[in-house]
Design an enzyme around this catalytic site. Sequence first.
Site, PDB file in Angstrom:
ATOM      1  N   CYS A   1       0.521   4.485  -0.421  1.00  0.00           N
ATOM      2  CA  CYS A   1       0.781   3.606   0.709  1.00  0.00           C
ATOM      3  C   CYS A   1       0.239   2.211   0.368  1.00  0.00           C
ATOM      4  O   CYS A   1      -0.465   2.035  -0.616  1.00  0.00           O
ATOM      5  CB  CYS A   1       0.114   4.135   1.981  1.00  0.00           C
ATOM      6  SG  CYS A   1      -1.626   4.490   1.789  1.00  0.00           S
TER       7      CYS A   1
ATOM      8  N   CYS B   1      -3.458   1.824  -0.307  1.00  0.00           N
ATOM      9  CA  CYS B   1      -3.959   2.441  -1.533  1.00  0.00           C
ATOM     10  C   CYS B   1      -3.711   1.515  -2.714  1.00  0.00           C
ATOM     11  O   CYS B   1      -4.555   1.348  -3.589  1.00  0.00           O
ATOM     12  CB  CYS B   1      -3.275   3.783  -1.775  1.00  0.00           C
ATOM     13  SG  CYS B   1      -3.245   4.838  -0.311  1.00  0.00           S
TER      14      CYS B   1
END
Lengths: 78, 353
Positions: A11, A14
């Site tokens: 995502c 991250c």
Amino acid sequence: MLNVKVLGTGCANCRRLEDLVHKVVKEAGLAAEVEKVTDYAQMMRWNLMKTPGLVVNDTLVASGRIPTEAEIARWLKT
Amino acid sequence: MAQPVTTPAAIRVASDRRAWFIAGGAMVIWIGAYQAIQPLADWLTYELFGIARDSHLGKSVAFFLYDVPKILLLLSGMIFAITTLRSFFSPERTRALLGGKREGVGNVLASGLGVVTPFCSCSAVPLFIGFVESGIPLGVTFSFLIAAPMVNEVALVMLFGLFGWHIAALYLGAGLSIAVIAGMVIGRLKMERHIEDFVWQIKSGGGAVAAHSPTWAERFAESWRSTREIVGRVWLYVVIGIAVGAGIHGYVPEAALADILGKGAWWSVPVAVVIGVPLYSNAAGVIPVVQALMAKGAALGTVLAFMMSVVALSLPEMIILRRVLKPRLIAVFVTVVALGIIAIGYLFNLLMA
């Protein structure tokens, strides 16, 4: 050598954390190996419930948030 | 990198005070801007553009120029407030609160916590594993997983802005009820064996990270970051949605839709749900259109059902959950939630008759 793991499945947060870690490692000139952990079963070794997570030498130091550069630098240098 | 290792309390207090000062100042500017929208929209439409007040075009343009800044301001302000509130909750704390709760009480608590706990669907899997593995019943876990996306902050703020607080409150209540009931039903169905086997084999390392307790300055900075991110992601949908809605407002005759989307058309609720499920993440664009449809005779229950199916059931989330749930359990999850939404739709159409 330091071992740093970024736990997350890809995502936006991250990826942002991973970039930040690379930046800190480079700026501080540290010898560190930065890994990405995307496997859920592995992530649960650190009981992570919210991505992204940051693991330094096998210890989870942050979860569910993007720490500041200063924080990351502190963890990597101690 | 010359940051002090330990921040003295005095510096923390000073930076918190500064953060509150900035937040307070921003709030004053926000209120001023909000007050200015209506006169500005009217002035632009009727004075500057010189469009006649009673014309179709005038109605549409004034509506658009008023609603776009209003909704974007509301979104920025309220998402900031909501994310700040959420910074006091974390999945770890929620799990601790849910531990050892019976079904029923647990479902209600889980649904409520689903609304306030910071959650994004990319964390759905670790959260699911963390809950189930610590012994929280499957049904209670599902109550959380249903409430979290359904009662989402963008949908809630837009309902508040376009429909008023009572519809926003109805939506919140209906969403929580579905989460509680669907979770209890899934719990009763004893679906534990339809969780992927690896979940049961995981032995988590125990020691979670020491809770990070942020300062006010950090809370505000984080809220500001996520506000920009969320508004940046949805603003275009908001503008397009309001533009389409504005067109409907100005040009579609009153009550034109009563026959197809009104209370009388019994089949409109399930059809709304079937159309809504694939429309993932476009709640921001869908709500203004739906608001315009309602002004033209669509029934409230049908409209609510449509919006709920847009936000609560989405294909990307199903794909993410497929990592831990077997197809049978996913099918049950979708069916139970969809039936709950349809029931809510009929209930509101009946109550508002």
